[in-house]
Design a protein around this motif. Structure first.
Motif, PDB file in Angstrom:
ATOM      1  N   LEU A 141       0.831  -1.195   0.000  1.00  0.00           N
ATOM      2  CA  LEU A 141       0.000   0.000   0.000  1.00  0.00           C
ATOM      3  C   LEU A 141       0.873   1.255   0.000  1.00  0.00           C
ATOM      4  O   LEU A 141       1.920   1.292   0.646  1.00  0.00           O
ATOM      5  N   TRP A 142       0.404   2.273  -0.718  1.00  0.00           N
ATOM      6  CA  TRP A 142       1.095   3.561  -0.803  1.00  0.00           C
ATOM      7  C   TRP A 142       0.131   4.669  -0.369  1.00  0.00           C
ATOM      8  O   TRP A 142      -1.066   4.605  -0.654  1.00  0.00           O
ATOM      9  N   ASN A 143       0.663   5.701   0.277  1.00  0.00           N
ATOM     10  CA  ASN A 143      -0.177   6.823   0.697  1.00  0.00           C
ATOM     11  C   ASN A 143      -0.879   7.446  -0.501  1.00  0.00           C
ATOM     12  O   ASN A 143      -0.247   7.787  -1.498  1.00  0.00           O
ATOM     13  N   ALA A 144      -2.208   7.601  -0.393  1.00  0.00           N
ATOM     14  CA  ALA A 144      -2.993   8.223  -1.473  1.00  0.00           C
ATOM     15  C   ALA A 144      -3.380   9.664  -1.162  1.00  0.00           C
ATOM     16  O   ALA A 144      -3.918  10.357  -2.037  1.00  0.00           O
ATOM     17  N   GLY A 145      -3.178  10.125   0.079  1.00  0.00           N
ATOM     18  CA  GLY A 145      -3.434  11.526   0.417  1.00  0.00           C
ATOM     19  C   GLY A 145      -4.880  11.949   0.321  1.00  0.00           C
ATOM     20  O   GLY A 145      -5.173  13.139   0.192  1.00  0.00           O
ATOM     21  N   HIS A 146      -5.808  10.995   0.390  1.00  0.00           N
ATOM     22  CA  HIS A 146      -7.232  11.293   0.188  1.00  0.00           C
ATOM     23  C   HIS A 146      -7.949  11.518   1.513  1.00  0.00           C
ATOM     24  O   HIS A 146      -8.491  12.609   1.755  1.00  0.00           O
ATOM     25  N   ILE A 147      -7.971  10.517   2.369  1.00  0.00           N
ATOM     26  CA  ILE A 147      -8.515  10.641   3.718  1.00  0.00           C
ATOM     27  C   ILE A 147      -7.608   9.866   4.666  1.00  0.00           C
ATOM     28  O   ILE A 147      -6.665   9.189   4.235  1.00  0.00           O
ATOM     29  N   GLY A 149      -5.863   7.184   6.442  1.00  0.00           N
ATOM     30  CA  GLY A 149      -5.682   5.772   6.138  1.00  0.00           C
ATOM     31  C   GLY A 149      -5.766   5.395   4.678  1.00  0.00           C
ATOM     32  O   GLY A 149      -5.567   4.225   4.330  1.00  0.00           O
ATOM     33  N   SER A 150      -6.059   6.339   3.789  1.00  0.00           N
ATOM     34  CA  SER A 150      -6.273   5.989   2.378  1.00  0.00           C
ATOM     35  C   SER A 150      -4.969   5.550   1.710  1.00  0.00           C
ATOM     36  O   SER A 150      -3.885   6.021   2.039  1.00  0.00           O
ATOM     37  N   ALA A 151      -5.104   4.645   0.756  1.00  0.00           N
ATOM     38  CA  ALA A 151      -3.933   4.075   0.102  1.00  0.00           C
ATOM     39  C   ALA A 151      -4.220   3.743  -1.344  1.00  0.00           C
ATOM     40  O   ALA A 151      -5.357   3.455  -1.725  1.00  0.00           O
ATOM     41  N   SER A 152      -3.154   3.777  -2.155  1.00  0.00           N
ATOM     42  CA  SER A 152      -3.163   3.147  -3.468  1.00  0.00           C
ATOM     43  C   SER A 152      -2.591   1.747  -3.295  1.00  0.00           C
ATOM     44  O   SER A 152      -1.876   1.472  -2.331  1.00  0.00           O
ATOM     45  N   VAL A 153      -2.889   0.860  -4.238  1.00  0.00           N
ATOM     46  CA  VAL A 153      -2.510  -0.549  -4.113  1.00  0.00           C
ATOM     47  C   VAL A 153      -1.599  -0.944  -5.269  1.00  0.00           C
ATOM     48  O   VAL A 153      -1.937  -0.731  -6.438  1.00  0.00           O
ATOM     49  N   GLU A 154      -0.455  -1.513  -4.939  1.00  0.00           N
ATOM     50  CA  GLU A 154       0.446  -2.104  -5.926  1.00  0.00           C
ATOM     51  C   GLU A 154       0.334  -3.622  -5.812  1.00  0.00           C
ATOM     52  O   GLU A 154       0.457  -4.176  -4.711  1.00  0.00           O
ATOM     53  N   ILE A 155       0.095  -4.282  -6.935  1.00  0.00           N
ATOM     54  CA  ILE A 155      -0.076  -5.734  -6.951  1.00  0.00           C
ATOM     55  C   ILE A 155       0.900  -6.338  -7.958  1.00  0.00           C
ATOM     56  O   ILE A 155       1.028  -5.844  -9.091  1.00  0.00           O
ATOM     57  N   GLU A 156       1.565  -7.418  -7.553  1.00  0.00           N
ATOM     58  CA  GLU A 156       2.386  -8.213  -8.454  1.00  0.00           C
ATOM     59  C   GLU A 156       1.841  -9.637  -8.472  1.00  0.00           C
ATOM     60  O   GLU A 156       1.656 -10.248  -7.415  1.00  0.00           O
ATOM     61  N   ALA A 157       1.581 -10.143  -9.675  1.00  0.00           N
ATOM     62  CA  ALA A 157       1.058 -11.503  -9.813  1.00  0.00           C
ATOM     63  C   ALA A 157       1.333 -11.999 -11.223  1.00  0.00           C
ATOM     64  O   ALA A 157       1.094 -11.260 -12.190  1.00  0.00           O
ATOM     65  N   GLY A 158       1.834 -13.210 -11.357  1.00  0.00           N
ATOM     66  CA  GLY A 158       2.074 -13.792 -12.671  1.00  0.00           C
ATOM     67  C   GLY A 158       3.006 -12.979 -13.534  1.00  0.00           C
ATOM     68  O   GLY A 158       2.866 -12.975 -14.765  1.00  0.00           O
ATOM     69  N   GLY A 159       3.951 -12.274 -12.918  1.00  0.00           N
ATOM     70  CA  GLY A 159       4.903 -11.464 -13.667  1.00  0.00           C
ATOM     71  C   GLY A 159       4.384 -10.107 -14.092  1.00  0.00           C
ATOM     72  O   GLY A 159       5.093  -9.341 -14.754  1.00  0.00           O
ATOM     73  N   THR A 160       3.145  -9.779 -13.720  1.00  0.00           N
ATOM     74  CA  THR A 160       2.531  -8.495 -14.070  1.00  0.00           C
ATOM     75  C   THR A 160       2.459  -7.596 -12.847  1.00  0.00           C
ATOM     76  O   THR A 160       2.132  -8.050 -11.747  1.00  0.00           O
ATOM     77  N   ARG A 161       2.733  -6.310 -13.055  1.00  0.00           N
ATOM     78  CA  ARG A 161       2.730  -5.324 -11.970  1.00  0.00           C
ATOM     79  C   ARG A 161       1.643  -4.289 -12.268  1.00  0.00           C
ATOM     80  O   ARG A 161       1.663  -3.627 -13.301  1.00  0.00           O
ATOM     81  N   SER A 165      -5.140   3.188  -8.142  1.00  0.00           N
ATOM     82  CA  SER A 165      -4.987   4.465  -7.439  1.00  0.00           C
ATOM     83  C   SER A 165      -5.817   4.552  -6.170  1.00  0.00           C
ATOM     84  O   SER A 165      -5.431   5.237  -5.217  1.00  0.00           O
ATOM     85  N   GLY A 166      -6.982   3.841  -6.110  1.00  0.00           N
ATOM     86  CA  GLY A 166      -7.962   4.216  -5.093  1.00  0.00           C
ATOM     87  C   GLY A 166      -8.390   5.649  -5.377  1.00  0.00           C
ATOM     88  O   GLY A 166      -8.355   6.108  -6.529  1.00  0.00           O
ATOM     89  N   ASP A 167      -8.787   6.390  -4.370  1.00  0.00           N
ATOM     90  CA  ASP A 167      -9.090   7.816  -4.540  1.00  0.00           C
ATOM     91  C   ASP A 167      -7.864   8.623  -4.150  1.00  0.00           C
ATOM     92  O   ASP A 167      -7.246   8.374  -3.110  1.00  0.00           O
ATOM     93  N   LEU A 168      -7.525   9.620  -4.981  1.00  0.00           N
ATOM     94  CA  LEU A 168      -6.327  10.419  -4.766  1.00  0.00           C
ATOM     95  C   LEU A 168      -6.685  11.784  -4.210  1.00  0.00           C
ATOM     96  O   LEU A 168      -7.660  12.416  -4.646  1.00  0.00           O
ATOM     97  N   GLY A 169      -5.900  12.242  -3.264  1.00  0.00           N
ATOM     98  CA  GLY A 169      -6.127  13.551  -2.673  1.00  0.00           C
ATOM     99  C   GLY A 169      -5.459  14.661  -3.467  1.00  0.00           C
ATOM    100  O   GLY A 169      -4.556  14.421  -4.275  1.00  0.00           O
ATOM    101  N   PRO A 170      -5.887  15.901  -3.237  1.00  0.00           N
ATOM    102  CA  PRO A 170      -5.327  17.046  -3.941  1.00  0.00           C
ATOM    103  C   PRO A 170      -4.086  17.598  -3.242  1.00  0.00           C
ATOM    104  O   PRO A 170      -3.729  17.175  -2.139  1.00  0.00           O
TER     105      PRO A 170
END
Length: 514
Positions: A141-147, A149-161, A165-170
């Motif tokens: 999880l990465w900080n999304a700056g929205h509210i 605890g909000s986060a963006s999600v990075e997923i790696e599976a089957g060689g694909t990354r 974004s989730g919701d992004l803050g201004p």
């Protein structure tokens, strides 16, 4: 969103549809997957449009973990419990309405008990720490700056990354640093809420002065300032700014009623995480003597007799909760003011009021709109078009596809054009709900299944919005017909249209049976 690899299944978010009644009806449809076969949910944040169907998912057999930040886990308990109570209370109210007498009763989408069961499956993880939600998957999880605890999600599976974004803050957002996420990925899924809107850049100090001017203007008119506000984050931002303005003597110590049990609980969570928040000096900012958290329904009703106060209540789009009660008692008053400080979805009551309706229908009653209707855009928790485009460009290179979602059609299309300019040569697409894609590494996504075109008709304003517009003005329009016989003729003509439609429908059904 569902991600699959082999037999493993992971969801990113599981939220409620919000907006028109037709759109909200989609919440009652079957999931497009078997909840029992989902291994895990990764939750970006606690807003109900991202978390609100988790209780239904759990009630239908999901037994895995709900991975999220610690702050999101803390917020999830009051958010989901409140959503369950609202489902139960709104269902009971709708079943009591006189115009539903004799009809089959509604059942709540889920209950408070379902909501608490879902919260029990939340599992906290730190930002930037890798975890394995299901076999073959790893994520962080990465900080999304929205509210909080909000986060963006990075997923790696089957060689694909992939990055979601989730919701992004201004920029210049209270409490939180600017969003972060990795670059050099295969596929990107980005929200588009304000993809067609550029806000005038402002500072927190300038925003506070705007708020002070609105509060002073409302009080000068002699009535209440009613603020439909999201209980999570927006309420706390407003309290932060009002406390600062009072402390700096830019405002008198005006009584501020926070009529939302959920806002009270969310504020407590904010106070418990105060050490990790920006722009805040300890927890005392939320304990100003001018702030009065309204507990019971009886206390809320007593606010009917109040004048010259600030009343903040949820929901932020005026679709449920105590704000509807306060609108019924203030919209018709010329001395009152309604101030919108958040996004209003198409088809929501808040959007209808904001767009200038002279009458609205609330809980089966017609209400004249005589109050001053005001708006401040600088409280948005969403990045605007430029900020979204900058965030997307910062993820480059994107070797596969950029998907744009979570926005009205015009916003998504506007951002698509801009994203294509900022990432020349990159495939940028706007998927329909229900579409299925293969996400190969270092190559554009391949569509495997088309989406549900019927859902387009549920987006934005629907027939129930049109019905409310029609019926709220019908009596007045009929009263303008001076002659009684002509008035009766007008009613007969409207009835004839409906009768003809019913006869045509019945005849068509009879032909199909033969």
């Amino acid at each position: 969103m569902e991600f699959a690899l082999g037999g493993a299944r992971v969801l990113v978010d599981c939220g409620l549809f919000q907006g028109s009644r037709s759109l909200e009806a989609l919440n009652r449809e079957d999931f497009a997957f078997d909840p029992k076969k989902i291994d895990a949910v990764i939750l970006t944040h606690a807003h109900i449009d991202h978390s609100g169907l988790l209780p239904r998912l759990v009630a239908q057999g999901f037994e895995g973990r709900i991975w999220c930040t610690a702050a999101t886990a803390d917020l999830l308990r009051p958010m989901l419990a409140d959503a369950g109570r609202i489902q139960e209370a709104d269902t009971e109210r709708r079943n009591r309405r006189r115009d539903r007498a004799g009809e089959e009763p509604f059942e709540p989408l889920y209950t408070e008990a379902d909501a608490l069961a879902a919260w029990g499956q939340a599992h906290a993880v730190e930002l930037n720490d890798w975890f394995e939600p299901a076999e073959g998957f790893r994520a962080r999880l990465w900080n999304a700056g929205h509210i909080l605890g909000s986060a963006s999600v990075e997923i790696e599976a089957g060689g694909t990354r992939v990055v979601c974004s989730g919701d992004l803050g201004p920029d210049n957002k209270s409490f939180h640093p600017d969003p972060e996420a990795p670059s050099g990925i295969d596929h990107l899924i980005c929200e588009s809420t304000y993809g067609d809107r550029q806000r005038e850049q402002t500072t927190i100090e300038a925003r506070r002065q705007l708020l002070a001017a609105e509060i002073r203007g409302a009080l000068a008119r002699g009535g209440n300032l009613v603020i439909p506000t999201f209980a999570l984050e927006r309420t706390q931002e407003l309290l932060l700014d009002i406390a600062w303005l009072v402390r700096e003597k830019a405002l008198p110590s005006v009584p501020v009623f926070i009529d939302s049990p959920l806002a009270r609980e969310a504020t407590r969570v904010f106070a418990s995480h105060a050490e990790g928040l920006e722009d805040i000096d300890g927890t005392s900012v939320f304990q100003n003597p001018a702030f009065r958290f309204v507990e019971s329904v009886a206390e809320s009703i007593r606010l009917n007799a109040v004048s010259g106060a600030v009343i903040m209540a949820a929901s932020g789009m005026c679709e449920a909760g105590r704000i509807r009660h306060h609108l019924m008692h203030n919209l018709h008053r010329r001395e009152s003011t309604v101030l919108f400080v958040g996004y209003q979805a198409q088809g929501s009551l808040g959007r209808v009021i904001l767009e200038g309706a002279q009458r609205v229908r609330i809980s089966g009653q017609d209400v004249m709109v005589r109050a001053q209707i005001r708006r401040i855009d600088s409280y948005s928790a969403h990045a605007d078009q430029t900020e979204l485009a900058d965030w997307i460009a910062a993820r480059a290179p994107v070797s596969g596809t950029v998907f744009l979602d979570h926005g009205e059609a015009g916003a998504v299309e506007a951002l698509r054009k801009l994203a294509a300019q900022r990432l020349p040569g990159t495939n940028v697409t706007t998927p329909e709900i229900g579409e299925l894609y293969a996400l190969p590494p270092a190559a554009p996504a391949r569509r495997l299944k088309t989406g549900r075109m019927d859902i387009r008709e549920a987006l934005g304003r629907d027939w129930q919005n049109s019905y409310a517009d029609f019926v709220t003005g019908l009596k007045r329009e009929l009263a303008r017909i001076d002659d009684q016989r002509q008035r009766e003729a007008a009613i007969r003509a409207m009835r004839k249209v409906l009768d003809e439609y019913t006869a045509h429908r019945d005849a068509r059904r009879e032909r199909h049976r033969q």
